[in-house]
Design an enzyme around this catalytic site. Structure first.
Site, PDB file in Angstrom:
ATOM      1  N   LYS A 131       0.875  -1.185   0.000  1.00  0.00           N
ATOM      2  CA  LYS A 131       0.000   0.000   0.000  1.00  0.00           C
ATOM      3  C   LYS A 131       0.906   1.227   0.000  1.00  0.00           C
ATOM      4  CE  LYS A 131      -4.399   1.103   0.094  1.00  0.00           C
ATOM      5  NZ  LYS A 131      -5.565   0.402  -0.451  1.00  0.00           N
ATOM      6  N   ASP A 171      -6.809   4.260  -4.840  1.00  0.00           N
ATOM      7  CA  ASP A 171      -7.530   4.157  -3.561  1.00  0.00           C
ATOM      8  C   ASP A 171      -8.153   5.536  -3.371  1.00  0.00           C
ATOM      9  OD1 ASP A 171      -7.905   2.338  -1.038  1.00  0.00           O
ATOM     10  OD2 ASP A 171      -7.306   4.237  -0.164  1.00  0.00           O
TER      11      ASP A 171
HETATM   12  P1  NDP Z   1     -12.855   7.810  -3.430  1.00  0.00           P
HETATM   13  O1  NDP Z   1     -11.784   8.789  -3.202  1.00  0.00           O
HETATM   14  O2  NDP Z   1     -13.352   7.565  -4.810  1.00  0.00           O
HETATM   15  O3  NDP Z   1     -14.122   8.129  -2.512  1.00  0.00           O
HETATM   16  C1  NDP Z   1     -14.004   8.230  -1.129  1.00  0.00           C
HETATM   17  C2  NDP Z   1     -15.334   8.680  -0.575  1.00  0.00           C
HETATM   18  O4  NDP Z   1     -15.282   8.599   0.861  1.00  0.00           O
HETATM   19  C3  NDP Z   1     -15.664  10.122  -0.894  1.00  0.00           C
HETATM   20  O5  NDP Z   1     -17.060  10.261  -0.975  1.00  0.00           O
HETATM   21  C4  NDP Z   1     -15.088  10.865   0.297  1.00  0.00           C
HETATM   22  O6  NDP Z   1     -15.708  12.122   0.545  1.00  0.00           O
HETATM   23  C5  NDP Z   1     -15.407   9.920   1.431  1.00  0.00           C
HETATM   24  N1  NDP Z   1     -14.400  10.073   2.494  1.00  0.00           N
HETATM   25  C6  NDP Z   1     -13.064   9.904   2.401  1.00  0.00           C
HETATM   26  N2  NDP Z   1     -12.473  10.167   3.577  1.00  0.00           N
HETATM   27  C7  NDP Z   1     -13.474  10.511   4.427  1.00  0.00           C
HETATM   28  C8  NDP Z   1     -13.505  10.888   5.780  1.00  0.00           C
HETATM   29  N3  NDP Z   1     -12.388  10.963   6.514  1.00  0.00           N
HETATM   30  N4  NDP Z   1     -14.726  11.162   6.325  1.00  0.00           N
HETATM   31  C9  NDP Z   1     -15.868  11.085   5.593  1.00  0.00           C
HETATM   32  N5  NDP Z   1     -15.884  10.732   4.293  1.00  0.00           N
HETATM   33  C10 NDP Z   1     -14.708  10.453   3.725  1.00  0.00           C
HETATM   34  O7  NDP Z   1     -12.302   6.418  -2.777  1.00  0.00           O
HETATM   35  P2  NDP Z   1     -12.772   4.939  -3.030  1.00  0.00           P
HETATM   36  O8  NDP Z   1     -14.221   4.887  -3.299  1.00  0.00           O
HETATM   37  O9  NDP Z   1     -11.835   4.323  -3.985  1.00  0.00           O
HETATM   38  O10 NDP Z   1     -12.450   4.272  -1.601  1.00  0.00           O
HETATM   39  C11 NDP Z   1     -13.415   4.224  -0.544  1.00  0.00           C
HETATM   40  C12 NDP Z   1     -13.011   3.147   0.456  1.00  0.00           C
HETATM   41  O11 NDP Z   1     -12.945   1.868  -0.216  1.00  0.00           O
HETATM   42  C13 NDP Z   1     -11.647   3.329   1.124  1.00  0.00           C
HETATM   43  O12 NDP Z   1     -11.698   2.797   2.438  1.00  0.00           O
HETATM   44  C14 NDP Z   1     -10.749   2.439   0.282  1.00  0.00           C
HETATM   45  O13 NDP Z   1      -9.581   2.028   0.972  1.00  0.00           O
HETATM   46  C15 NDP Z   1     -11.677   1.275   0.018  1.00  0.00           C
HETATM   47  N6  NDP Z   1     -11.326   0.429  -1.118  1.00  0.00           N
HETATM   48  C16 NDP Z   1     -11.228   0.961  -2.373  1.00  0.00           C
HETATM   49  C17 NDP Z   1     -10.912   0.136  -3.426  1.00  0.00           C
HETATM   50  C18 NDP Z   1     -10.922   0.631  -4.834  1.00  0.00           C
HETATM   51  O14 NDP Z   1     -10.832  -0.215  -5.750  1.00  0.00           O
HETATM   52  N7  NDP Z   1     -11.028   1.922  -5.089  1.00  0.00           N
HETATM   53  C19 NDP Z   1     -10.588  -1.296  -3.230  1.00  0.00           C
HETATM   54  C20 NDP Z   1     -10.827  -1.761  -1.877  1.00  0.00           C
HETATM   55  C21 NDP Z   1     -11.153  -0.910  -0.872  1.00  0.00           C
HETATM   56  P3  NDP Z   1     -14.897  13.474   0.197  1.00  0.00           P
HETATM   57  O15 NDP Z   1     -14.895  13.541  -1.285  1.00  0.00           O
HETATM   58  O16 NDP Z   1     -15.665  14.547   0.866  1.00  0.00           O
HETATM   59  O17 NDP Z   1     -13.511  13.286   0.776  1.00  0.00           O
END
Ligand code: NDP
Length: 450
Positions: A131, A171
């Site tokens: 990571k 991510d």
């Molecule tokens: P994105 O950046 O596309 O989206 C993240 C979302 O979560 C946004 O809506 C963001 O809101 C919100 N968010 C992030 N940090 C916070 C916080 N501290 N408090 C509240 N809301 C928050 O990321 P992903 O969709 O790719 O990832 C989401 C989750 O899934 C993570 O935990 C990631 O590790 C996990 N994941 C992702 C994978 C992938 O293929 N992308 C694979 C496996 C797991 P805002 O825009 O306001 O920050």
């Protein structure tokens, strides 16, 4: 959480981990959850104890820390931190995403890399765990600034990664745009067009279904869990958090399978749409988030629904909860409220979104709880399929890849049942931890003390 007879062993092990890695609270949390389920298994299988497999697994094989200097649109010099954690390569090249978010630190990336080792093993594909990322915040930056940052980040990272060494992906904060800039710089520096990153664009080595994979996979996993009770997603009400990559495609698949998604959120708050977020509304969200890079609040004004500023969506009535935003976004009180409101399935799209106390609440209530390392493994699974297609220099069809993803999620569910079944109850945490551990541990033993 630990079986009480083994609690002293877990405590002793954790005391050493905490002493060696002070202040890395998320890393401690992730390790403790795994160790609590593994200690009884290791006591029954002493070969793992003799080879000190757990002690070795909590120590990254390598950590790379670097400076990322870049200049913004005003010509001002900015400096960020860059990280890559190469956690475990026993069953394949390091594999895991890059996170760009101001909260990124070593402890968070070590927790994610540690989880990734088990998750990648569960997919049945030959991938080790890693990571990385940066405390850079892409929010509010121009495309030009994001490009300059990515180029500087890769100017150091390129010497440590490669298609047979370490293959990063996206991510939080790293989507198609960032992967493009990172790939362009790697190719320029290495003079090589290879599958060094996954999540690439379709025209330049990317795989169909990769953007959809994590959200679709977490939905397939929820469906598999429901099947154990003779149910499915049709007609179920689903609360989803986040509105990024994972949340968007979880919404799409849940809706396709007949479920009704009633919430989405971002770091500002959540929207509640009791009519359900249908295809047209989801298209609006995708444009809002992926093109306009706006806030979820705008959904509320567009569709005349309620917006809850600064709140998380776990107080609504639902059958299924899919946290798809970030770590520790469901605490003990929220878990209790979810269950009181009738929720009996939690399928984690995000990594470690439930606090240990929330997990205890799920276990006590014996709901269907799919932890992230099993439920969200679909993303890295399709990354693994992207690596295979890059090596073959072939592209599979959408149907082929979706079929493989669906089968992998069913296989992961099967593994969790195999190692986690306890009478009528399936302990998916135990099942995922032991199921992910065995293959990596056996490979480590076969490869000697390295
Ligand atoms: P994105 O950046 O596309 O989206 C993240 C979302 O979560 C946004 O809506 C963001 O809101 C919100 N968010 C992030 N940090 C916070 C916080 N501290 N408090 C509240 N809301 C928050 O990321 P992903 O969709 O790719 O990832 C989401 C989750 O899934 C993570 O935990 C990631 O590790 C996990 N994941 C992702 C994978 C992938 O293929 N992308 C694979 C496996 C797991 P805002 O825009 O306001 O920050």
């Amino acid at each position: 959480m630990a079986n009480s007879a083994y609690e002293p062993l877990v405590k002793e092990f954790m005391a050493k981990v905490i002493a060696k890695n002070p202040a890395e609270v998320e890393f401690h949390q992730a390790v403790e959850e795994v160790v609590a389920s593994l200690v009884p298994y290791i006591e029954e299988n002493p070969k793992y104890k003799a080879a000190k497999i757990l002690e070795r697994m909590v120590e990254p094989e390598r950590i790379i820390l670097f400076r990322v200097p870049w200049s913004d649109d005003k010509g001002e010099v900015q400096v960020n931190k860059g990280f890559r954690i190469e956690m475990n390569s026993a069953i394949g090249p390091y594999k895991g995403g890059l996170r760009f978010h101001p909260t990124v630190n070593l402890g968070i990336l070590k927790f994610l890399a540690f989880e990734q080792v088990f998750k990648n093993s569960l997919t049945t594909l030959p991938m080790g765990g890693g990571k990385g990322g940066s405390d850079f915040d892409p929010k509010g930056k121009s495309d030009n600034e994001v490009m300059h940052f990515c180029q500087s980040f890769m100017t150091e990272l390129y010497r440590h990664v490669g298609p047979n060494t370490d293959v990063p992906a996206g991510d939080i904060g790293v989507g198609g745009r960032e992967i493009g800039y990172l790939f362009g710089q790697y190719k320029r520096l290495q003079n090589e067009f290879t599958g060094v990153l996954t999540g690439k664009g379709r025209e330049w080595g990317g795989s169909l279904i990769r953007p959809e994979a994590t959200g679709y996979g977490a939905t397939y996993f929820a469906e598999e869990m429901l099947k154990t009770r003779g149910k499915d997603l049709a007609g179920k009400t689903v609360a989803i958090s986040g509105s990024g990559n994972v949340a968007q495609f979880a919404t799409e698949k849940v809706t396709e399978l007949g479920g009704k998604v009633v919430t989405l959120s971002d770091s500002g708050g959540y929207i509640y749409d009791p009519q359900g977020i249908d295809k047209e509304k989801l298209n609006f969200v995708m444009h809002l988030k992926n093109v306009k890079r706006g806030r979820i609040k705008e959904y509320a004004s567009k569709y005349g629904v309620e917006y809850f500023e600064g709140k998380r969506p776990w107080g609504v009535q639902c059958d299924v909860a899919m946290p798809c935003a970030t770590q520790n976004e469901i605490n003990e009180d929220e878990a209790k409220i979810l269950i009181d409101n009738g929720c009996y399935v939690v399928s984690e799209g995000a990594n470690m979104p439930s606090t240990p106390e929330a997990v205890d609440v799920y276990m006590e209530a014996k709901i269907l709880y799919g932890p992230g390392k099993a439920a969200n493994a679909g993303g890295v699974a399709v990354s693994g399929l992207e690596m295979s297609q890059n090596s073959l220099r072939l592209s599979w069809t959408r149907e082929e890849i979706d079929g493989k993803l669906h089968q992998i999620m069913k296989d992961i569910h099967e593994t969790c049942v195999k190692f986690g079944k306890d009478g009528d109850f399936i302990d998916y945490v135990k099942g995922a931890n032991i199921g992910g551990f065995v293959k990596v541990a056996d490979a480590m033993i076969a490869q000697g003390v390295v």
